[in-house]
Design a protein around this motif. Structure first.
Motif, PDB file in Angstrom:
ATOM      1  N   HIS A 188       0.833  -1.207   0.000  1.00 36.21           N
ATOM      2  CA  HIS A 188       0.000   0.000   0.000  1.00 36.21           C
ATOM      3  C   HIS A 188       0.863   1.250   0.000  1.00 36.21           C
ATOM      4  CE1 HIS A 188      -3.482   2.407   1.933  1.00 36.21           C
ATOM      5  NE2 HIS A 188      -3.637   2.341   0.629  1.00 36.21           N
ATOM      6  N   LEU A 189       1.938   1.225   0.818  1.00 40.98           N
ATOM      7  CA  LEU A 189       2.867   2.350   0.868  1.00 40.98           C
ATOM      8  C   LEU A 189       3.514   2.566  -0.499  1.00 40.98           C
ATOM      9  CD1 LEU A 189       4.405   4.398   2.662  1.00 40.98           C
ATOM     10  CD2 LEU A 189       6.149   2.669   2.917  1.00 40.98           C
ATOM     11  N   ALA A 190       3.900   1.447  -1.147  1.00 41.64           N
ATOM     12  CA  ALA A 190       4.539   1.561  -2.461  1.00 41.64           C
ATOM     13  C   ALA A 190       3.596   2.232  -3.447  1.00 41.64           C
ATOM     14  CB  ALA A 190       4.938   0.174  -2.968  1.00 41.64           C
ATOM     15  N   ARG A 191       2.299   1.870  -3.359  1.00 35.59           N
ATOM     16  CA  ARG A 191       1.327   2.477  -4.267  1.00 35.59           C
ATOM     17  C   ARG A 191       1.197   3.973  -4.004  1.00 35.59           C
ATOM     18  NH1 ARG A 191      -4.083  -0.746  -5.329  1.00 35.59           N
ATOM     19  NH2 ARG A 191      -2.750  -1.810  -6.837  1.00 35.59           N
ATOM     20  N   ALA A 255      17.027  -4.201  -0.229  1.00 34.84           N
ATOM     21  CA  ALA A 255      16.552  -4.455  -1.596  1.00 34.84           C
ATOM     22  C   ALA A 255      15.045  -4.285  -1.667  1.00 34.84           C
ATOM     23  CB  ALA A 255      16.953  -5.866  -2.031  1.00 34.84           C
ATOM     24  N   ARG A 256      14.320  -4.859  -0.693  1.00 38.72           N
ATOM     25  CA  ARG A 256      12.864  -4.800  -0.722  1.00 38.72           C
ATOM     26  C   ARG A 256      12.373  -3.354  -0.629  1.00 38.72           C
ATOM     27  NH1 ARG A 256       9.318  -8.196  -2.388  1.00 38.72           N
ATOM     28  NH2 ARG A 256       9.488  -9.857  -0.882  1.00 38.72           N
ATOM     29  N   PHE A 257      12.917  -2.587   0.314  1.00 41.31           N
ATOM     30  CA  PHE A 257      12.419  -1.233   0.498  1.00 41.31           C
ATOM     31  C   PHE A 257      12.807  -0.332  -0.660  1.00 41.31           C
ATOM     32  CE2 PHE A 257      11.570  -2.171   4.983  1.00 41.31           C
ATOM     33  CZ  PHE A 257      10.333  -1.576   5.066  1.00 41.31           C
ATOM     34  N   PHE A 258      14.069  -0.388  -1.091  1.00 40.52           N
ATOM     35  CA  PHE A 258      14.498   0.605  -2.078  1.00 40.52           C
ATOM     36  C   PHE A 258      14.048   0.247  -3.475  1.00 40.52           C
ATOM     37  CE2 PHE A 258      16.899   1.926   1.497  1.00 40.52           C
ATOM     38  CZ  PHE A 258      16.983   3.288   1.332  1.00 40.52           C
ATOM     39  N   TYR A 259      13.952  -1.046  -3.783  1.00 40.94           N
ATOM     40  CA  TYR A 259      13.499  -1.394  -5.133  1.00 40.94           C
ATOM     41  C   TYR A 259      11.976  -1.386  -5.218  1.00 40.94           C
ATOM     42  CZ  TYR A 259      17.785  -2.468  -7.561  1.00 40.94           C
ATOM     43  OH  TYR A 259      18.975  -2.364  -8.209  1.00 40.94           O
ATOM     44  N   VAL A 260      11.323  -2.035  -4.240  1.00 38.98           N
ATOM     45  CA  VAL A 260       9.884  -2.254  -4.382  1.00 38.98           C
ATOM     46  C   VAL A 260       9.076  -1.090  -3.817  1.00 38.98           C
ATOM     47  CG1 VAL A 260       8.001  -3.798  -3.786  1.00 38.98           C
ATOM     48  CG2 VAL A 260      10.229  -4.731  -4.349  1.00 38.98           C
ATOM     49  N   VAL A 261       9.470  -0.585  -2.635  1.00 38.83           N
ATOM     50  CA  VAL A 261       8.617   0.411  -1.987  1.00 38.83           C
ATOM     51  C   VAL A 261       8.947   1.828  -2.452  1.00 38.83           C
ATOM     52  CG1 VAL A 261       7.893   1.370   0.207  1.00 38.83           C
ATOM     53  CG2 VAL A 261       8.268  -1.067   0.000  1.00 38.83           C
ATOM     54  N   PHE A 262      10.209   2.260  -2.313  1.00 40.20           N
ATOM     55  CA  PHE A 262      10.538   3.643  -2.660  1.00 40.20           C
ATOM     56  C   PHE A 262      10.783   3.815  -4.155  1.00 40.20           C
ATOM     57  CE2 PHE A 262      12.388   3.456   1.775  1.00 40.20           C
ATOM     58  CZ  PHE A 262      11.249   3.998   2.343  1.00 40.20           C
ATOM     59  N   GLY A 263      11.255   2.779  -4.816  1.00 39.89           N
ATOM     60  CA  GLY A 263      11.591   2.905  -6.235  1.00 39.89           C
ATOM     61  C   GLY A 263      13.001   3.462  -6.391  1.00 39.89           C
TER      62      GLY A 263
END
Lengths: 491, 116
Positions: A188-191, A255-263
């Motif tokens: 949801h945050l990523a969106r 990896a998860r936060f910077f690639y998937v969530v923040f971009g």
């Protein structure tokens, strides 16, 4: 299939609390229960390979309201790394931990650490991730101090103070993100971040995450605890810390936060590459001068994690693939080398390379597997380390970073230098007079060594099988963040 | 705004104690202060001036309730983080006690078995 996801956390958590109780019934229960649970985890994570990504909603609450567990390609890769090294480490612990008192508490903490790491790689909720991070970290602080000698206590205290600051920063970042966006669910945050763009507050939170998780991953400006804490722990725990913990709660979270969530963007890419290069160079230079067997391995872990960070920083499909492949490979050969250090310490009673030599005559199995590990990590073909380093170098050249590619090649030579020195002083050469009577490690210590050595050889050769099954899906998760959001929240 | 500044200052005081103090107990106190600073920050996130407790009673209007109640989620997070902090603190103090038994001092600069 999604029904087994909570079991991956529940089994080690249950075992952690059953072991100290059942040891009163029979002295051998901790050994049996510990090994059975890690074996069960290994089987379950292998079952997840090659399947469609699945999610599990805790208590039936749909995100963004409830907590969910997600097993996509990246999580499955990390689950396999965790459970395979954990299985080898528990098998190794049966004879190795005999010299310590209170084996049941050791297994209990071990299982808590595994539960925490499995939770971190599975959860889809930021605060839940913080809780599992703390479970894994606190268990690891206690395990570093397990010998309760002055050196171990000091290392554990240092590790714990720095780890607490890192965890505090992670929680601070979670708080800021919740305050800005009103959600704790990562998808949801990523969106929301995707829709509204980065605000200064979110950028600040991402900097806090990079510092917090970077410390757990042992990246260079935050590495000071690692060369003390990893050698001080008992050998199977060193193998878990260096082989798995810094990846599961450090590199995976980054990896998860910077690639998937923040971009990813240009700035993050540059910061990642700078951190990676710094860790590679500083770790390798500090490793060259070490005489303590385990300390050398610890510095080399910093250097090798730099390769992974660099691959993530390059950010091309090939770079990410190389980074994840190197992560998998590093777990096998560093786990193997730390278990070898335990077998050598068990046989000779010392960790000082100046007092060793010619161990291959007294301990042929340990000597051979240790050589396999050293050759893999220094990137000699056909062992697995060669292939992942090659992929990272090719990715750097393709992305136009020629200088970086040259540094990586040079550092591979430096790595080869200090591992050749390690082999010359400990495994080959003359057997000192004091060590004439050494004997090979017990069979239960030998089996995990052989298993991991076979992995070192086969992971490199089986790359064509590995890529579509394991590495490809994991790379796709990082490169196509939208899939993760759709998987959790529904299209 | 002022409570947020206060939480930030508390965090900085805690970090200062961790970095600059030599006494192990004072370092542990520094860790405790940073934890409390973050707990305070989390509570402030859900705070609302003249807010009502987040319990929906009988006959309350849902819209009015939503616009006047405080956010209960940060409170749940804070309780969890306090419990984790308790575990951390117990382990830290146990380590300090064992270190004191080994060295007979709490001065960090006299514990030099390891090198960076």
């Amino acid at each position: 299939m999604d029904q087994i996801l909570p079991l991956l956390v529940a089994i080690p958590l249950g075992a952690a609390f059953l072991i100290p109780i059942l040891v009163r019934v029979w002295r051998r229960f901790p050994d049996i229960l510990g090994n059975l649970s890690t074996l069960a985890l290994l089987v379950m994570s292998l079952l997840l390979v090659g399947r469609e990504p699945s999610t599990y909603y805790m208590g039936g609450w749909r995100p963004p309201l409830g907590i969910n567990l997600v097993a996509d390609g990246l999580s499955v890769l990390l689950l396999i790394v965790i459970s395979s090294i954990a299985f080898c480490a528990t098998l190794f612990s049966i004879p190795y931990m005999e010299k310590y008192t209170s084996k049941s508490r050791y297994y209990s903490l071990f299982m808590l650490m595994v539960a925490g790491m499995n939770g971190v790689v599975l959860t889809g909720d930021m605060f839940n991730l913080y809780v599992f991070l703390e479970i894994a970290s606190i268990a690891s602080y206690a395990l570093v101090a397990f010998g309760t000698e002055a050196e171990e206590l000091e290392a554990s205290f240092k590790y714990m103070i720095m780890g607490c600051v890192a965890s505090t920063f992670v929680l601070f970042g979670v708080g800021i993100l919740y305050g800005r966006t009103g959600t704790l669910n990562m998808a949801h945050l990523a969106r929301i971040v995707d829709r509204d763009g980065m605000s200064p507050a979110i950028l600040f939170a991402s900097a806090l995450f990079l510092m917090g998780f970077g410390l757990k991953a042992g990246m260079v400006p935050f590495h000071a605890w690692l060369p003390d804490a990893h050698p001080a722990a008992p050998a199977p725990i060193s193998a878990m810390l260096s082989g798995v913990l810094i990846k599961a709660i450090g590199m995976y979270a980054i990896a998860r936060f910077f690639y998937v969530v923040f971009g990813m963007d240009g700035l993050t890419s540059t910061v990642f590459m700078a951190l990676g290069l710094l860790s590679m160079v500083v770790g390798a230079l500090l490793a060259v001068g070490q005489w303590d067997f385990k300390r050398l391995l610890a510095y080399s872990s910093i250097s090798q994690m730099g390769y992974v960070m660099l691959g993530l920083g390059i950010g091309t499909p090939l770079g990410v693939l190389g980074a994840l492949f190197h992560l998998l490979n590093h777990a096998t050969f560093k786990g193997l080398l730390f278990l070898c250090s335990g077998a050598i310490e068990h046989g000779t009673g010392t960790r000082d390379m100046g007092k060793m030599g010619g161990l291959i005559r007294g301990m042929p199995l340990t000597g051979t597997t240790c050589s396999v590990g050293s050759l893999s990590i220094s990137g000699i073909p056909p062992f697995n380390g060669f292939w992942s380093k090659l992929i990272i170098i090719v990715a750097a050249v393709q992305a136009g970073h020629y200088a970086i590619a040259a540094v990586v090649v040079l550092l591979s030579f430096l790595t080869l230098t200090y591992y050749l020195r390690l082999m010359r002083h400990s495994i080959f050469g003359d057997l000192p007079e004091a060590l004439k009577g050494i004997r090979e490690a017990p069979a239960l210590m030998g089996i995990p060594l052989v298993l991991l050595a076979v992995c070192c050889l086969s992971l490199g050769l089986l790359y064509p099988v590995l890529k579509p099954l394991l590495l490809g899906p994991a790379t796709d998760v990082l490169l196509r963040a939208g899939d993760y959001i759709d998987l959790v929240l529904g299209g | 705004m002022i409570p947020y500044l206060f939480a930030t200052v508390m965090l900085l005081i805690g970090l200062y104690a961790i970095v600059a103090r030599r006494n192990l107990i004072k370092i542990v106190i520094g860790v405790a202060i940073t934890e409390y600073a973050i707990n305070l920050f989390l509570i402030l996130l859900g705070y609302r001036t003249k807010g009502v407790p987040p319990i929906l009673g009988k006959g309350m209007d849902l819209k009015e309730f939503a616009s006047s109640s405080v956010d209960p989620l940060p409170q749940a997070l804070t309780v969890t983080s306090i419990v984790i902090g308790l575990g951390v603190m117990a382990l830290l103090v146990a380590l300090v006690l064992r270190l004191y038994e080994k060295y007979g001092t709490l001065d960090e600069s006299e514990m030099k078995r390891l090198k960076g």
